[in-house]
Design a protein around this motif. Structure first.
Motif, short mmCIF file in Angstrom:
data_model
loop_
_atom_site.label_atom_id
_atom_site.label_comp_id
_atom_site.label_asym_id
_atom_site.label_seq_id
_atom_site.Cartn_x
_atom_site.Cartn_y
_atom_site.Cartn_z
N LEU A 85 -20.51 43.63 58.79
CA LEU A 85 -20.57 42.31 58.15
C LEU A 85 -19.17 41.81 57.82
CD1 LEU A 85 -22.31 40.03 57.02
CD2 LEU A 85 -22.42 41.30 54.85
N ASP A 86 -18.30 42.72 57.36
CA ASP A 86 -16.90 42.33 57.08
C ASP A 86 -16.27 41.70 58.31
OD1 ASP A 86 -17.20 43.41 54.57
OD2 ASP A 86 -16.05 45.24 55.00
N ALA A 87 -16.48 42.34 59.47
CA ALA A 87 -15.89 41.84 60.71
C ALA A 87 -16.45 40.46 61.07
CB ALA A 87 -16.14 42.83 61.84
N GLN A 88 -17.75 40.28 60.87
CA GLN A 88 -18.36 38.99 61.18
C GLN A 88 -17.83 37.90 60.25
OE1 GLN A 88 -22.46 40.40 60.69
NE2 GLN A 88 -22.83 40.04 62.86
N VAL A 89 -17.71 38.22 58.96
CA VAL A 89 -17.21 37.24 58.00
C VAL A 89 -15.77 36.88 58.31
CG1 VAL A 89 -16.64 36.84 55.57
CG2 VAL A 89 -18.81 37.95 56.19
N ARG A 90 -14.95 37.89 58.62
CA ARG A 90 -13.54 37.63 58.96
C ARG A 90 -13.42 36.73 60.19
NH1 ARG A 90 -12.77 43.29 57.15
NH2 ARG A 90 -11.53 43.17 55.22
N ALA A 91 -14.30 36.95 61.17
CA ALA A 91 -14.26 36.13 62.39
C ALA A 91 -14.57 34.66 62.07
CB ALA A 91 -15.25 36.67 63.42
N VAL A 92 -15.54 34.44 61.19
CA VAL A 92 -15.89 33.08 60.81
C VAL A 92 -14.74 32.44 60.03
CG1 VAL A 92 -17.48 31.66 59.46
CG2 VAL A 92 -18.36 33.60 60.77
N ILE A 93 -14.12 33.22 59.13
CA ILE A 93 -13.00 32.69 58.34
C ILE A 93 -11.82 32.34 59.25
CG2 ILE A 93 -11.25 33.32 56.63
CD1 ILE A 93 -13.44 34.86 55.15
N ARG A 94 -11.59 33.16 60.27
CA ARG A 94 -10.51 32.83 61.22
C ARG A 94 -10.80 31.50 61.92
NH1 ARG A 94 -10.57 38.41 62.38
NH2 ARG A 94 -11.94 38.07 64.17
N GLU A 95 -12.07 31.26 62.23
CA GLU A 95 -12.44 30.02 62.92
C GLU A 95 -12.36 28.82 61.99
OE1 GLU A 95 -16.28 27.99 65.23
OE2 GLU A 95 -16.37 30.10 64.58
N TYR A 96 -12.87 28.98 60.75
CA TYR A 96 -12.95 27.85 59.82
C TYR A 96 -11.74 27.77 58.88
CZ TYR A 96 -17.97 27.74 61.04
OH TYR A 96 -19.16 27.66 61.70
N HIS A 97 -10.92 28.83 58.85
CA HIS A 97 -9.76 28.93 57.94
C HIS A 97 -10.17 29.29 56.51
CE1 HIS A 97 -7.29 27.51 61.19
NE2 HIS A 97 -8.00 26.40 61.27
N ALA A 98 -11.28 28.75 56.04
CA ALA A 98 -11.82 29.11 54.72
C ALA A 98 -13.29 28.72 54.72
CB ALA A 98 -11.07 28.42 53.59
N VAL A 99 -14.09 29.39 53.90
CA VAL A 99 -15.52 29.12 53.86
C VAL A 99 -16.01 29.05 52.42
CG1 VAL A 99 -15.92 30.29 56.06
CG2 VAL A 99 -16.16 31.59 53.92
N PHE A 100 -17.18 28.46 52.23
CA PHE A 100 -17.89 28.64 50.97
C PHE A 100 -19.29 29.16 51.31
CE2 PHE A 100 -18.58 24.18 52.01
CZ PHE A 100 -19.90 23.91 51.66
N PRO A 101 -19.77 30.15 50.54
CA PRO A 101 -20.98 30.86 50.92
C PRO A 101 -22.22 30.43 50.14
CG PRO A 101 -19.79 32.15 49.30
CD PRO A 101 -19.03 30.85 49.47
N LYS A 102 -23.36 30.68 50.73
CA LYS A 102 -24.64 30.51 50.08
C LYS A 102 -25.64 31.42 50.77
CE LYS A 102 -26.90 26.64 50.90
NZ LYS A 102 -28.13 27.14 51.55
N LEU A 103 -26.81 31.57 50.18
CA LEU A 103 -27.87 32.33 50.82
C LEU A 103 -28.88 31.35 51.42
CD1 LEU A 103 -28.34 35.31 48.32
CD2 LEU A 103 -26.93 35.18 50.39
N ASN A 104 -30.12 31.74 51.55
CA ASN A 104 -31.09 30.97 52.32
C ASN A 104 -31.33 29.56 51.83
OD1 ASN A 104 -31.45 33.86 52.58
ND2 ASN A 104 -33.29 33.45 53.78
N PHE A 105 -31.37 29.38 50.49
CA PHE A 105 -31.83 28.12 49.93
C PHE A 105 -30.73 27.43 49.13
CE2 PHE A 105 -35.74 30.44 50.76
CZ PHE A 105 -36.51 29.46 51.37
N PRO A 106 -30.89 26.11 48.94
CA PRO A 106 -29.88 25.38 48.16
C PRO A 106 -29.96 25.73 46.69
CG PRO A 106 -31.72 23.93 48.72
CD PRO A 106 -31.94 25.22 49.46
#
Length: 343
Positions: A85-106
């Protein structure tokens, strides 16, 4: 309001609507979560899993205090590590530069946003940031339990295998949001009834008659052209958007149930139920600094707000030990500040 079925609830899950409206929404990535990560989120204490930090945390704790804190956390963190999961999150951060997280629902607001810099709330640049933000939130407990997600549904006694619920991590591309342009719209039986300002502060430009007319007209047309016929969930729903700078279009943030569980903001559901369906939607905004809904600069979720150092010092200590450690930490900080001011 009609009875709620489980499939109605699932319609508001991010992975249900995002593929349909991705071109109108914030760029996002959905990652499935396993039961081990769910156990981590449910575990006592606030700590990050082993291997998830990219850089040492920016803390004012002394080296001795950090070492002591690390020793007390070793037993907890050593049980939790998510390299894949760390690797997947890092890959997304590299693509987006920064992220904000949430789970399934608002969720209405993130009660743990204060953990990250106030100049860029919810901005995560490492897996540790993502996990810490989720771990520190009280709101996410709703998403962790299928019983809570489907609570009150009329078909909860049906065969449980008919609708599988899986926990998901949603990583959305971070950017600074102009909160004056955040709106919540209310749709009943396929009719757009009302539009409410989301941020409970006064904005002068929103009170200009021509501006309000433009927002109602453009919002209604854009909803009719891009959402009304594509929405596959219940006929009654609400949705949150960020208006574009020219106020003629919007980016979808989330969809929510048309129900008391979703804040009606500047409306009430009784008011909405009485609105006629053959007129343009009603726009509600904060009309003065004296409006009773104005937040008056009171921080949201202030009961959760304690210094990060206090969280660190509390690990592995009882109340008396924490009080002594915190008093010593404050004395050191005061002495260091005095020394700096004398230089």
């Amino acid at each position: 309001m009609t009875s709620t079925r489980r499939e109605d609830i699932i319609a508001f899950q991010f992975s249900s609507w995002y593929p349909i409206f991705s071109s109108l929404s914030i760029k996002s990535t959905i990652l499935p979560l396993d039961n081990d990560f769910k156990l981590y989120l449910e575990a006592d204490g606030v700590f990050v899993p082993t291997g998830s930090e990219d850089l040492p945390p920016n803390s004012t704790l002394s080296l001795e205090e950090c070492d002591a804190h690390q020793d007390s956390d070793d037993e907890a963190t050593s049980r939790y590590a998510f390299p894949q999961l760390d690797a997947q999150v890092r890959a997304v951060i590299r693509e987006y530069h920064a992220v904000f997280p949430k789970l399934n629902f608002p969720h209405q607001r993130h009660d743990a946003a204060w953990l990250l810099p106030s100049t860029s709330p919810l901005k995560c640049t490492s897996p540790a940031d993502v996990y810490l933000l989720l771990k520190s939130s009280d709101f996410i407990t709703h998403d962790l339990s299928a019983d809570l997600v489907f609570e009150g549904c009329v078909d909860n006694d049906d065969a449980p295998g008919t609708l599988e619920y899986r926990l998901e991590l949603v990583l959305r591309k971070w950017f600074a949001i102009d909160r004056s342009r955040e709106m919540r719209a209310f749709v009943r039986d396929g009719v757009l009834l009302g539009i409410s300002q989301r941020d409970m502060n006064y904005y002068e430009f929103l009170n200009e008659p021509e501006m309000q007319k433009k927002i109602v007209s453009s919002f209604s047309a854009y909803w009719a052209a891009h959402i009304k016929s594509k929405w596959t969930g219940p006929a009654s729903y609400t949705f949150d958007v960020l208006l574009t700078r020219d106020l003629t279009r919007f980016h979808i943030i989330d969809f929510n149930p048309y129900a008391p569980r979703t804040d009606a903001l500047l409306f009430t559901y009784n008011e909405l139920a009485a609105f006629p369906t053959a007129t343009p939607p009603t726009l509600r905004v904060i009309d003065s600094h004296a409006h009773p809904a104005v937040t008056r600069n009171a921080p949201e979720h202030q009961h959760n707000m304690v210094p990060l150092e206090a969280l660190a010092l509390s690990q592995g200590r009882n109340v008396e030990e924490f009080a002594a450690a915190w008093a010593d930490h404050v004395r050191r900080g005061t002495a260091e500040s005095d020394d700096e001011s004398e230089e």
